[in-house]
Write a protein that holds these residues in place. Sequence first.
Motif, PDB file in Angstrom:
ATOM      1  N   UNK A  62       0.811  -1.191   0.000  1.00 17.57           N
ATOM      2  CA  UNK A  62       0.000   0.000   0.000  1.00 17.57           C
ATOM      3  C   UNK A  62       0.852   1.251   0.000  1.00 17.57           C
ATOM      4  N   UNK A  63       0.197   2.384  -0.289  1.00 17.82           N
ATOM      5  CA  UNK A  63       0.917   3.661  -0.351  1.00 17.82           C
ATOM      6  C   UNK A  63       1.557   4.007   0.973  1.00 17.82           C
ATOM      7  N   UNK A  64       0.807   3.868   2.053  1.00 23.50           N
ATOM      8  CA  UNK A  64       1.354   4.215   3.369  1.00 23.50           C
ATOM      9  C   UNK A  64       2.535   3.327   3.728  1.00 23.50           C
ATOM     10  N   UNK A  65       2.483   2.040   3.360  1.00 22.14           N
ATOM     11  CA  UNK A  65       3.585   1.133   3.654  1.00 22.14           C
ATOM     12  C   UNK A  65       4.848   1.559   2.917  1.00 22.14           C
ATOM     13  N   UNK A  66       4.688   1.945   1.615  1.00 23.22           N
ATOM     14  CA  UNK A  66       5.833   2.412   0.836  1.00 23.22           C
ATOM     15  C   UNK A  66       6.426   3.659   1.471  1.00 23.22           C
ATOM     16  N   UNK A  67       5.576   4.619   1.867  1.00 23.11           N
ATOM     17  CA  UNK A  67       6.048   5.854   2.469  1.00 23.11           C
ATOM     18  C   UNK A  67       6.819   5.577   3.757  1.00 23.11           C
ATOM     19  N   UNK A  68       6.308   4.671   4.571  1.00 22.83           N
ATOM     20  CA  UNK A  68       6.988   4.330   5.828  1.00 22.83           C
ATOM     21  C   UNK A  68       8.340   3.673   5.567  1.00 22.83           C
ATOM     22  N   UNK A  69       8.396   2.799   4.583  1.00 24.27           N
ATOM     23  CA  UNK A  69       9.672   2.159   4.260  1.00 24.27           C
ATOM     24  C   UNK A  69      10.679   3.181   3.797  1.00 24.27           C
ATOM     25  N   UNK A  70      10.240   4.141   2.938  1.00 26.03           N
ATOM     26  CA  UNK A  70      11.150   5.181   2.481  1.00 26.03           C
ATOM     27  C   UNK A  70      11.655   6.003   3.657  1.00 26.03           C
ATOM     28  N   UNK A  71      10.749   6.361   4.560  1.00 31.45           N
ATOM     29  CA  UNK A  71      11.150   7.152   5.734  1.00 31.45           C
ATOM     30  C   UNK A  71      12.194   6.423   6.553  1.00 31.45           C
ATOM     31  N   UNK A  72      11.997   5.123   6.769  1.00 34.89           N
ATOM     32  CA  UNK A  72      12.946   4.344   7.581  1.00 34.89           C
ATOM     33  C   UNK A  72      14.285   4.205   6.868  1.00 34.89           C
ATOM     34  N   UNK A  73      14.239   3.885   5.572  1.00 33.72           N
ATOM     35  CA  UNK A  73      15.471   3.663   4.827  1.00 33.72           C
ATOM     36  C   UNK A  73      16.300   4.940   4.705  1.00 33.72           C
ATOM     37  N   UNK A  74      15.647   6.111   4.705  1.00 28.61           N
ATOM     38  CA  UNK A  74      16.402   7.352   4.655  1.00 28.61           C
ATOM     39  C   UNK A  74      17.205   7.581   5.938  1.00 28.61           C
ATOM     40  N   UNK A  75      16.867   6.854   6.983  1.00 26.00           N
ATOM     41  CA  UNK A  75      17.613   6.963   8.231  1.00 26.00           C
ATOM     42  C   UNK A  75      18.837   6.049   8.252  1.00 26.00           C
ATOM     43  N   UNK A  76      18.911   5.114   7.278  1.00 20.91           N
ATOM     44  CA  UNK A  76      20.046   4.187   7.216  1.00 20.91           C
ATOM     45  C   UNK A  76      21.179   4.847   6.450  1.00 20.91           C
ATOM     46  N   UNK A  77      22.358   4.838   7.031  1.00 21.11           N
ATOM     47  CA  UNK A  77      23.520   5.469   6.397  1.00 21.11           C
ATOM     48  C   UNK A  77      24.683   4.495   6.432  1.00 21.11           C
ATOM     49  N   UNK A  78      25.109   4.012   5.290  1.00 22.81           N
ATOM     50  CA  UNK A  78      26.224   3.061   5.210  1.00 22.81           C
ATOM     51  C   UNK A  78      27.014   3.383   3.960  1.00 22.81           C
ATOM     52  N   UNK A  79      28.343   3.278   4.096  1.00 20.05           N
ATOM     53  CA  UNK A  79      29.186   3.671   2.971  1.00 20.05           C
ATOM     54  C   UNK A  79      29.010   2.753   1.772  1.00 20.05           C
ATOM     55  N   UNK A  80      28.540   1.529   1.975  1.00 21.32           N
ATOM     56  CA  UNK A  80      28.358   0.607   0.863  1.00 21.32           C
ATOM     57  C   UNK A  80      26.919   0.600   0.329  1.00 21.32           C
ATOM     58  N   UNK A  81      26.098   1.491   0.803  1.00 15.49           N
ATOM     59  CA  UNK A  81      24.703   1.538   0.356  1.00 15.49           C
ATOM     60  C   UNK A  81      24.423   2.876  -0.349  1.00 15.49           C
ATOM     61  N   UNK A  82      23.856   2.776  -1.543  1.00 16.88           N
ATOM     62  CA  UNK A  82      23.497   3.981  -2.296  1.00 16.88           C
ATOM     63  C   UNK A  82      22.308   4.666  -1.624  1.00 16.88           C
ATOM     64  N   UNK A  83      22.363   5.990  -1.563  1.00 16.71           N
ATOM     65  CA  UNK A  83      21.335   6.736  -0.857  1.00 16.71           C
ATOM     66  C   UNK A  83      19.985   6.719  -1.561  1.00 16.71           C
ATOM     67  N   UNK A  84      18.918   6.594  -0.772  1.00 15.10           N
ATOM     68  CA  UNK A  84      17.539   6.653  -1.280  1.00 15.10           C
ATOM     69  C   UNK A  84      17.055   8.099  -1.191  1.00 15.10           C
ATOM     70  N   UNK A  85      16.648   8.685  -2.338  1.00 14.31           N
ATOM     71  CA  UNK A  85      16.244  10.091  -2.372  1.00 14.31           C
ATOM     72  C   UNK A  85      14.773  10.292  -2.057  1.00 14.31           C
TER      73      UNK A  85
END
Length: 450
Positions: free
Chosen positions: A370-393
């Motif tokens: 669902x839309x809300x699930x996608x939005x929540x996943x994006x919000x969480x993933x934007x908090x992940x910061x790792x040098x080997x992971x490409x940033x989610x915009x």
Amino acid sequence: MELLLFSTAFLLTFAGFTLSAEPCPPCGNTTVPFPLSTSSSCNDPSYKIRCSSSTLFFDTLNYSYPIQSINPNTQRFIIQPASLISNTCVTTDKIHQGIQLNNTLPFNITSSNTIVYLNCTQSLLMSPLNCSSTSLCHSYINGTVSASACGGELCCSYRAGGSSNSYMIRVRESGCSAYSSFVNLDPVLQVNRWPEPGLEIQWLLPKETVCGSQGDCDTTKSSCGADTRSGNGINRCFCNSGFVWDPVQGVCAEVMNKGSTDRTALIAGLTSGIGALLIIVIIATLLYKRHRRIVEAQQRLAKEREGILNASGGGRAAKLFTGREIKKATNDLSSDRLLGIGGYGEVYKGILQDGTVIAVKCAKLGNAKGTDQILNEVRILCQVNHRNLVGLLGCCVELEQPIMVYEFIENEWSYSYRDRHNEGIGISGIRVLRGTKTEPTFDERGSRGD
């Protein structure tokens, strides 16, 4: 003196002959419309036809032809042409040289007639008639039993009408000995579908009724006066003021008051215009309000979604991309922008309006998230910061399938949610590896992107 008396007597006789205040009675079951006249006391005798044995006839200079139909609205009637003498290629009116109208009378042959000439002499080959092997007359001979006797003879066809042949259809020894005529013939039709033979005659619109005194006119609508247009001393019933001559009905018809008519038309036009304008305004207002509601709802939804994306968590703020932005950046998800295909969906290269190069990951159609699930996943993933992971915009949830937007890194392995140590981060497959030399394990196998 004798010549003067003779001329006076002739004019009186002619005037008396042309007085016509009454309509003509029917001929059998056929109505005789104005101005056609069957006697000197009805309609306009200068438009003379004849009623005999309940049948109307049209008399030419030397022969008579039955009238098949009359159309007063077009001022035309159709006569029946002469038939072929049995077992010959000669028409019964050849002895009279065919149809010859009196050109001093208000009748002439129309251009709606197609004439087929039969049993013609070679001299006609120099004429403008169509005497070729493709002429319609050959079709008529081959498809008509009564014309079979004309086979092997020269035949021609032409379309009647015009100054040279508007008063006669001539048959003679030095030309053609037989003919037939068809009104409004379609030349592409088979002969068995041709109309019955007929010749269309038209009459000129008549002038006002001739009169000898005021008693011959409708005293309430017309007055007897000299016809100064012709200069022959004839009097006619000229319409009074407020009336106009109707040559089809043969009466003085009342003229509608122009001012009243104009005012009525103006009022009707204004009423119709105002009503139409009011309807347009109402429709435009409803459409505008509907559009405003849609825009306001979209704005509220956008704010709510931005709130979900930018909720507290200490990560970078994610952007909510519009479907228009995504389509423009990827050339409407063009195949030449495709980077790779995996279990989650497809990855495309895109260029934003400010020149930023992005990687756009589209979920497969039918993705159950669902839309809300996608939005929540994006919000969480934007908090992940790792040098080997490409940033989610950010993401786009306007289109039919969910879309993730990443930074674009040249020559990277395709998108996965595992790092180079194959340790999952607990979120669905929407991350990519950056700068690793060992190919990772994929939950969604995909091709390597450029």
